[in-house]
Write a protein that holds these residues in place. Structure first.
Motif, PDB file in Angstrom:
ATOM      1  N   ASN A  69       0.826  -1.215   0.000  1.00 39.96           N
ATOM      2  CA  ASN A  69       0.000   0.000   0.000  1.00 39.96           C
ATOM      3  C   ASN A  69       0.855   1.259   0.000  1.00 39.96           C
ATOM      4  O   ASN A  69       0.514   2.259  -0.653  1.00 39.96           O
ATOM      5  CB  ASN A  69      -0.934  -0.009   1.205  1.00 39.96           C
ATOM      6  N   MET A  70       1.966   1.225   0.705  1.00 44.38           N
ATOM      7  CA  MET A  70       2.851   2.386   0.713  1.00 44.38           C
ATOM      8  C   MET A  70       3.454   2.597  -0.676  1.00 44.38           C
ATOM      9  O   MET A  70       3.606   3.744  -1.135  1.00 44.38           O
ATOM     10  CB  MET A  70       3.961   2.218   1.760  1.00 44.38           C
ATOM     11  N   GLY A  71       3.764   1.503  -1.361  1.00 34.80           N
ATOM     12  CA  GLY A  71       4.265   1.624  -2.730  1.00 34.80           C
ATOM     13  C   GLY A  71       3.266   2.306  -3.643  1.00 34.80           C
ATOM     14  O   GLY A  71       3.626   3.155  -4.473  1.00 34.80           O
ATOM     15  N   THR A  72       1.987   1.991  -3.475  1.00 35.20           N
ATOM     16  CA  THR A  72       0.942   2.606  -4.295  1.00 35.20           C
ATOM     17  C   THR A  72       0.854   4.105  -4.035  1.00 35.20           C
ATOM     18  O   THR A  72       0.719   4.911  -4.973  1.00 35.20           O
ATOM     19  CB  THR A  72      -0.410   1.934  -3.997  1.00 35.20           C
ATOM     20  N   ALA A  73       0.934   4.509  -2.760  1.00 36.15           N
ATOM     21  CA  ALA A  73       0.890   5.934  -2.427  1.00 36.15           C
ATOM     22  C   ALA A  73       2.120   6.664  -2.965  1.00 36.15           C
ATOM     23  O   ALA A  73       2.022   7.780  -3.495  1.00 36.15           O
ATOM     24  CB  ALA A  73       0.784   6.111  -0.915  1.00 36.15           C
ATOM     25  N   LEU A  74       3.279   6.048  -2.848  1.00 37.66           N
ATOM     26  CA  LEU A  74       4.509   6.658  -3.359  1.00 37.66           C
ATOM     27  C   LEU A  74       4.457   6.813  -4.873  1.00 37.66           C
ATOM     28  O   LEU A  74       4.910   7.812  -5.431  1.00 37.66           O
ATOM     29  CB  LEU A  74       5.717   5.814  -2.944  1.00 37.66           C
ATOM     30  N   LYS A  75       3.893   5.816  -5.562  1.00 38.42           N
ATOM     31  CA  LYS A  75       3.752   5.920  -7.016  1.00 38.42           C
ATOM     32  C   LYS A  75       2.847   7.097  -7.375  1.00 38.42           C
ATOM     33  O   LYS A  75       3.128   7.845  -8.315  1.00 38.42           O
ATOM     34  CB  LYS A  75       3.191   4.626  -7.604  1.00 38.42           C
ATOM     35  N   ASP A  99      11.106   5.414  -7.749  1.00 46.97           N
ATOM     36  CA  ASP A  99      12.162   4.566  -7.180  1.00 46.97           C
ATOM     37  C   ASP A  99      11.756   4.051  -5.799  1.00 46.97           C
ATOM     38  O   ASP A  99      11.922   2.864  -5.485  1.00 46.97           O
ATOM     39  CB  ASP A  99      13.483   5.340  -7.082  1.00 46.97           C
ATOM     40  N   LYS A 100      11.225   4.942  -4.961  1.00 46.72           N
ATOM     41  CA  LYS A 100      10.804   4.540  -3.623  1.00 46.72           C
ATOM     42  C   LYS A 100       9.621   3.581  -3.690  1.00 46.72           C
ATOM     43  O   LYS A 100       9.521   2.633  -2.890  1.00 46.72           O
ATOM     44  CB  LYS A 100      10.445   5.769  -2.789  1.00 46.72           C
ATOM     45  N   ALA A 101       8.715   3.805  -4.635  1.00 51.69           N
ATOM     46  CA  ALA A 101       7.576   2.900  -4.797  1.00 51.69           C
ATOM     47  C   ALA A 101       8.050   1.504  -5.162  1.00 51.69           C
ATOM     48  O   ALA A 101       7.587   0.502  -4.587  1.00 51.69           O
ATOM     49  CB  ALA A 101       6.636   3.436  -5.873  1.00 51.69           C
ATOM     50  N   ILE A 102       8.994   1.421  -6.098  1.00 48.27           N
ATOM     51  CA  ILE A 102       9.518   0.115  -6.521  1.00 48.27           C
ATOM     52  C   ILE A 102      10.195  -0.591  -5.350  1.00 48.27           C
ATOM     53  O   ILE A 102      10.013  -1.797  -5.135  1.00 48.27           O
ATOM     54  CB  ILE A 102      10.479   0.294  -7.712  1.00 48.27           C
ATOM     55  N   THR A 103      10.960   0.164  -4.564  1.00 52.00           N
ATOM     56  CA  THR A 103      11.594  -0.424  -3.379  1.00 52.00           C
ATOM     57  C   THR A 103      10.553  -0.975  -2.421  1.00 52.00           C
ATOM     58  O   THR A 103      10.720  -2.069  -1.852  1.00 52.00           O
ATOM     59  CB  THR A 103      12.457   0.635  -2.659  1.00 52.00           C
ATOM     60  N   SER A 104       9.461  -0.253  -2.241  1.00 54.89           N
ATOM     61  CA  SER A 104       8.410  -0.698  -1.332  1.00 54.89           C
ATOM     62  C   SER A 104       7.744  -1.973  -1.846  1.00 54.89           C
ATOM     63  O   SER A 104       7.476  -2.903  -1.080  1.00 54.89           O
ATOM     64  CB  SER A 104       7.381   0.420  -1.160  1.00 54.89           C
ATOM     65  N   TYR A 105       7.489  -2.037  -3.147  1.00 53.36           N
ATOM     66  CA  TYR A 105       6.928  -3.264  -3.719  1.00 53.36           C
ATOM     67  C   TYR A 105       7.898  -4.436  -3.555  1.00 53.36           C
ATOM     68  O   TYR A 105       7.490  -5.574  -3.269  1.00 53.36           O
ATOM     69  CB  TYR A 105       6.610  -3.069  -5.200  1.00 53.36           C
ATOM     70  N   GLN A 106       9.183  -4.169  -3.744  1.00 55.12           N
ATOM     71  CA  GLN A 106      10.179  -5.228  -3.588  1.00 55.12           C
ATOM     72  C   GLN A 106      10.213  -5.748  -2.152  1.00 55.12           C
ATOM     73  O   GLN A 106      10.370  -6.953  -1.916  1.00 55.12           O
ATOM     74  CB  GLN A 106      11.559  -4.705  -4.003  1.00 55.12           C
ATOM     75  N   GLN A 107      10.049  -4.851  -1.181  1.00 63.92           N
ATOM     76  CA  GLN A 107      10.008  -5.279   0.218  1.00 63.92           C
ATOM     77  C   GLN A 107       8.777  -6.135   0.484  1.00 63.92           C
ATOM     78  O   GLN A 107       8.841  -7.123   1.224  1.00 63.92           O
ATOM     79  CB  GLN A 107      10.031  -4.051   1.134  1.00 63.92           C
ATOM     80  N   ALA A 108       7.648  -5.768  -0.130  1.00 63.87           N
ATOM     81  CA  ALA A 108       6.443  -6.585   0.002  1.00 63.87           C
ATOM     82  C   ALA A 108       6.672  -7.974  -0.568  1.00 63.87           C
ATOM     83  O   ALA A 108       6.249  -8.988   0.015  1.00 63.87           O
ATOM     84  CB  ALA A 108       5.266  -5.913  -0.701  1.00 63.87           C
ATOM     85  N   LEU A 109       7.390  -8.050  -1.700  1.00 62.00           N
ATOM     86  CA  LEU A 109       7.636  -9.339  -2.351  1.00 62.00           C
ATOM     87  C   LEU A 109       8.651 -10.189  -1.591  1.00 62.00           C
ATOM     88  O   LEU A 109       8.583 -11.417  -1.635  1.00 62.00           O
ATOM     89  CB  LEU A 109       8.099  -9.103  -3.789  1.00 62.00           C
ATOM     90  N   LYS A 129       7.040   0.811 -15.827  1.00 62.08           N
ATOM     91  CA  LYS A 129       6.552   1.338 -17.106  1.00 62.08           C
ATOM     92  C   LYS A 129       6.595   2.860 -17.105  1.00 62.08           C
ATOM     93  O   LYS A 129       6.999   3.482 -18.094  1.00 62.08           O
ATOM     94  CB  LYS A 129       5.137   0.831 -17.363  1.00 62.08           C
ATOM     95  N   ASP A 130       6.189   3.463 -15.991  1.00 59.75           N
ATOM     96  CA  ASP A 130       6.210   4.917 -15.895  1.00 59.75           C
ATOM     97  C   ASP A 130       7.631   5.469 -15.956  1.00 59.75           C
ATOM     98  O   ASP A 130       7.829   6.628 -16.340  1.00 59.75           O
ATOM     99  CB  ASP A 130       5.540   5.381 -14.603  1.00 59.75           C
ATOM    100  N   GLN A 131       8.605   4.648 -15.584  1.00 61.35           N
ATOM    101  CA  GLN A 131      10.009   5.059 -15.687  1.00 61.35           C
ATOM    102  C   GLN A 131      10.569   4.844 -17.094  1.00 61.35           C
ATOM    103  O   GLN A 131      11.706   5.199 -17.362  1.00 61.35           O
ATOM    104  CB  GLN A 131      10.869   4.272 -14.694  1.00 61.35           C
ATOM    105  N   GLY A 132       9.777   4.229 -17.967  1.00 59.80           N
ATOM    106  CA  GLY A 132      10.266   3.916 -19.302  1.00 59.80           C
ATOM    107  C   GLY A 132      11.048   2.626 -19.372  1.00 59.80           C
ATOM    108  O   GLY A 132      11.605   2.289 -20.423  1.00 59.80           O
ATOM    109  N   LYS A 133      11.088   1.860 -18.275  1.00 59.86           N
ATOM    110  CA  LYS A 133      11.804   0.579 -18.249  1.00 59.86           C
ATOM    111  C   LYS A 133      10.845  -0.521 -18.692  1.00 59.86           C
ATOM    112  O   LYS A 133      10.353  -1.328 -17.900  1.00 59.86           O
ATOM    113  CB  LYS A 133      12.349   0.308 -16.850  1.00 59.86           C
ATOM    114  N   LEU A 134      10.573  -0.533 -20.003  1.00 56.74           N
ATOM    115  CA  LEU A 134       9.486  -1.364 -20.517  1.00 56.74           C
ATOM    116  C   LEU A 134       9.798  -2.852 -20.455  1.00 56.74           C
ATOM    117  O   LEU A 134       8.907  -3.664 -20.160  1.00 56.74           O
ATOM    118  CB  LEU A 134       9.152  -0.936 -21.943  1.00 56.74           C
TER     119      LEU A 134
END
Length: 618
Positions: A170-176, A182-192, A210-215
């Motif tokens: 949920n924190m990753g979603t708010a950060l996004k 970058d912080k959102a991705i880190t938060s998702y990685q911690q969840a995983l 995707k939003d970073q262009g890292k398709l």
């Protein structure tokens, strides 16, 4: 402990803690640890468990059967009845954090966010050690747009429960939502890390990538979500968007279709499918997809916009009727936006009411210009800097070409006919059309001197390996990204075997067509006639300078040639590149349907206020 398994003891202890029976819960956790000293769940729960100050002697505690009954109503989705019950029970038992948490849940399900916030906040105040209440409060705050407060609530939940995967997610979603990718991705990685089978975390991490262009990385993340949850329609839809952004339209369409097989009422996937079909030139199929989206969701603004952006005379009466229905039912607040004004103007244009349409376009542009005027200065500075840089540039001498993919950059302002030419060339099996989906960010920030920069590869630009495309039989890749013009010196010097085709079209047709389009990204000049003309002249200036410096790699094609004699255009390009395209059918319906802009005279008389005699081609 003899009569309970460890799992049963832990579950009963958690239930007792949730009911406020902290002494009993503590005793059970201690008995588990006496038998199994290294049990992590018991250790963590006991560390989090302090008899809370708010639970005082003499306070009424609700019977478990009342809590169970309220929970059952919630699980059965009888939210209105549950909300009434929760209101009565919280009045009778005002210090039950369990009841306040349930009150928050049922009100959130009903969309009554202020009451949901009140419930979760009261639960967290009564029992500050209850991580679920802090997490739930964070979700509600996030839905209200209170992102900083939401993140603070998630952090509080994680302080109490460091292994709380849902709170990290949920924190990753708010950060996004804050744009902190970058912080959102880190938060998702911690969840995983805590929950490796968390399909939603992979899906949302894909969106951030995707939003970073890292398709490529985004697509991998979606694929991981689908491995865990093969019926995940949203992941298929999101993967389709990433594939489209890479120019892989066939794969994108397949992904959208998979999403629709899983979820036939998925309006967003129908809309996205329409976009991909439109980009392939399959207008009839695109219209059907947009219609389906609007039929499923009559208030779907994006689908209505996409329908009316299609070429004049391409729409069925059914499509127009759906847009008319959308406009009749639109909210009064939305009707004041520039976006809706553009939609109304386009609808009038399809109805061939050009005078009224142009007046509406003028209203839309006035509103839009007010929103973007402060950004025009930076944009004009960027264009002027590019023009000066290319005037001073000395082209790098290219080495003898190896067997490589030839790259064609089809260049022209918006509405100049680039897409029409790319559609013709893409009918050759040798040609891989990349549309506008190329990566120019690999060039941004480079200095004028490229000697100290690492080699920029084909994959950096086109997202794909050149050798693999050659193995598949491709000989040519095309791009119509209009921003490429302002990086032509870098593109020429970084990539071998590049060719540059410049599109010429009557400047009044271009200007009037630009004026009636609603753009995002950097096309801020589009909403003012003076700024449009300034932009087109700079574009023309850059084109002329570059063509003079690399005449052996540059050629010009007119819009009228593409519309009237596409076979001759292909022959000219074949001779220019010494390449045979082997195209059997040159017909291009999109180009033939274009012709002179219906707003050329309106633009000249009502905007320029003159005869436009000094304006010819661009």
């Amino acid at each position: 402990m003899a009569k309970l398994t460890v799992e049963q003891a832990l579950l009963r202890a958690k239930s007792q803690a949730n009911k406020g029976e902290f002494d009993q819960a503590k005793a059970l956790y201690e008995s588990v640890l006496a038998a199994f000293p290294n049990n992590k769940r018991a250790k963590q729960a006991l560390a989090n468990l302090n008899t809370p100050e708010p639970i005082q002697t003499g306070l009424k505690i609700p019977p478990q059967e009342l809590i169970n009954a309220l929970t059952a109503l919630y699980n059965q989705r009888q939210f209105t009845q549950a909300a009434d019950q929760a209101k009565r029970l919280t009045q009778e038992y005002p210090n039950s954090f369990v009841l306040w948490n349930l009150s928050g849940a049922v009100n959130k399900a009903l969309g009554i966010l202020d009451k949901a916030e009140q419930g979760f906040r009261r639960a967290s105040e009564i029992n500050p050690k209850y991580p679920d209440a802090h997490n739930n409060l964070g979700v509600t705050l996030k839905d209200q747009g209170k992102l900083d407060e939401a993140i603070a609530s998630y952090q509080q939940a994680l302080e109490l429960k460091p292994d709380y995967a849902a709170a990290y997610y949920n924190m990753g979603t708010a950060l996004k939502d804050q744009g902190k990718l970058d912080k959102a991705i880190t938060s998702y990685q911690q969840a995983l890390q805590l929950k490796p089978d968390y399909a939603s975390a992979y899906n949302n991490m894909g969106n951030a990538l995707k939003d970073q262009g890292k398709l490529d990385e985004a697509i991998t993340s979606y694929q991981q979500a689908l491995q865990l949850k093969p019926d995940y329609a949203s992941a298929y839809n999101n993967m389709g968007i990433a594939l489209k952004d890479q120019g892989k339209l066939d794969e994108a369409i397949a992904s959208y279709q998979q999403a629709l097989e899983l979820k036939p009422d998925y309006a967003s996937s129908y809309n996205n499918l329409g976009i991909a079909l439109k980009d392939q030139g399959k207008l009839d199929e695109a219209i059907m997809s947009y219609q389906q989206a609007l039929q499923l969701k009559p208030d779907y603004a994006e689908a209505a916009k996409n329908i009316v952006k299609l070429p004049i005379a391409s729409l069925s009466q059914k499509a127009l009727d759906l847009v008319e229905l959308y406009l009749r039912n639109i909210d009064d607040m939305a009707s004041s936006t520039s976006s809706l004004q553009f939609l109304k103007a386009n609808y009038l244009m399809h109805c061939k009411n050009y005078d009224s349409a142009f007046i509406k376009f003028c209203e839309a542009n006035i509103r839009k210009y007010e929103e973007v005027a402060d950004k025009l200065g930076d944009l004009n500075d960027k264009y002027e800097r590019s023009h000066k840089r290319i005037r001073k540039w000395s082209p790098k001498i290219q080495p003898l070409a190896k067997i490589r993919i030839k790259k064609i950059f089809i260049l022209g302002s918006s509405r100049s006919g680039k897409s029409s030419l790319e559609q013709i060339l893409s009918k050759s099996r040798k040609v891989l059309p990349k549309y506008e989906a190329i990566n120019l960010s690999c060039l941004r920030g480079l200095g004028v001197d490229l000697s100290n920069n690492r080699e920029t590869t084909f994959k950096d630009f086109f997202y794909e390996e050149e050798e693999i495309l050659l193995e598949k039989g491709y000989k040519i890749a095309t791009s119509t990204n209009p921003t490429s013009l302002f990086y032509l010196d870098f593109i020429h010097d970084c990539l071998e075997d590049c060719y540059f085709i410049f599109l010429n079209r009557n400047i009044l047709d271009v200007a009037s067509e630009v004026f009636i389009k609603e753009y995002n990204n950097e096309n801020y000049y589009s909403y003012d006639a003076v700024e449009i003309m300034k932009y087109l002249r700079i574009y023309n200036g850059v084109s002329n300078v570059f063509s003079t410096k690399v005449p052996d790699r540059s050629m010009q094609v007119t819009f009228d040639e593409i519309r009237e004699n596409p076979s001759r255009v292909v022959e000219k390009i074949s001779q220019f590149m010494n390449t045979n395209f082997y195209i059997e059918n040159y017909e291009n319906k999109t180009a033939k349907a274009s012709g002179e802009s219906p707003f050329r005279t309106h633009f000249k008389n009502m905007i320029l206020g003159g005869d436009g005699s000094d304006i010819t081609e661009i």
